[in-house]
Design an enzyme around this catalytic site. Sequence first.
Site, PDB file in Angstrom:
ATOM      1  N   SER A 135       0.843  -1.186   0.000  1.00 54.83           N
ATOM      2  CA  SER A 135       0.000   0.000   0.000  1.00 54.83           C
ATOM      3  C   SER A 135       0.884   1.244   0.000  1.00 54.83           C
ATOM      4  O   SER A 135       2.004   1.215   0.521  1.00 54.83           O
ATOM      5  CB  SER A 135      -0.905   0.017   1.232  1.00 54.83           C
ATOM      6  OG  SER A 135      -1.579   1.261   1.357  1.00 54.83           O
ATOM      7  N   TYR A 148      -1.400  -0.356  10.674  1.00 54.70           N
ATOM      8  CA  TYR A 148      -1.507  -0.782   9.273  1.00 54.70           C
ATOM      9  C   TYR A 148      -0.339  -0.236   8.453  1.00 54.70           C
ATOM     10  O   TYR A 148       0.291  -0.972   7.688  1.00 54.70           O
ATOM     11  CB  TYR A 148      -2.834  -0.294   8.693  1.00 54.70           C
ATOM     12  CG  TYR A 148      -3.004  -0.567   7.220  1.00 54.70           C
ATOM     13  CD1 TYR A 148      -3.190  -1.865   6.754  1.00 54.70           C
ATOM     14  CD2 TYR A 148      -2.993   0.470   6.286  1.00 54.70           C
ATOM     15  CE1 TYR A 148      -3.352  -2.121   5.394  1.00 54.70           C
ATOM     16  CE2 TYR A 148      -3.158   0.223   4.934  1.00 54.70           C
ATOM     17  CZ  TYR A 148      -3.334  -1.078   4.492  1.00 54.70           C
ATOM     18  OH  TYR A 148      -3.490  -1.323   3.163  1.00 54.70           O
TER      19      TYR A 148
END
Length: 278
Positions: A135, A148
């Site tokens: 990501s 995250y």
Amino acid sequence: MNTQKPVVLITGCSSGIGLALAREFAAAGCRIVATARKPDTIRQLQGETTVTMQLDITDPGSIKRCISSALKQEGHIDILVNNAGYGLMGPMVETPPEEMRRQFETNVIGALALSQAVAPGMIERRSGRIVNISSVSGVLTSAFAGPYCASKAALNAVSDALRLELAPFGIRVITVQPGAIASNFGNRAAESLLERHGKPSPYAPIAEFVNGRAEYSQKNPTGADDFARRMVKKVLAKNPPPLIRIGRESVKLPLVKWLLPVRISDRLIAKTFGLDRL
């Protein structure tokens, strides 16, 4: 790599990106091993070019059984797509260590364990591709998504090391850093916040921003099918790029990281997530 009908094993195929990738790789003429922790969620994918298998990437026994079954049925694995993962949201100082460990077990250790499981066969054939779905959050850290972001930053580093170390054996390691892609990511991230509601927090005055971070990536996102089409085309190319960025803000956020001084980017992020109101 078998360019006629490459065998592609994909993790996390129950919805979103994983589901779209399974369908797009199949449409591109590949043989698909679609996996999920709950087999019932991917039963609709079973077909002439796709087999479905149970796989819990945090369970070594499950990994061993899945890879063994896939090799027995397909003979080899040409492409591994490490897609399974989730987003743990909330303030870092309020994140229980056990939840942080679970985040890394899924997003980092699981991907590495699968890579280690398929690498021997690829090394023997001196051919193969390992695709890690990371990501842009692993490049630019945002507030209230620290767990995250940290896991994706670690996955980026793991991918870099694998790319360097496996290149001599003809294995391509590709890091995909999506921007905002339509998925159930926001819903799942929000669930981790709900579990901690009710406890006193210094961030209570900006609770709407803390809770809103889970849904941030789902504001005007790129469609999962569009993402899959573009990604699969790049992965199957004769000379695939080592880094793929697709989706809204997939280019903007890394540029913010690289071009702006830290103090300025910190102020922008603080304002975006309400920290300037405390």
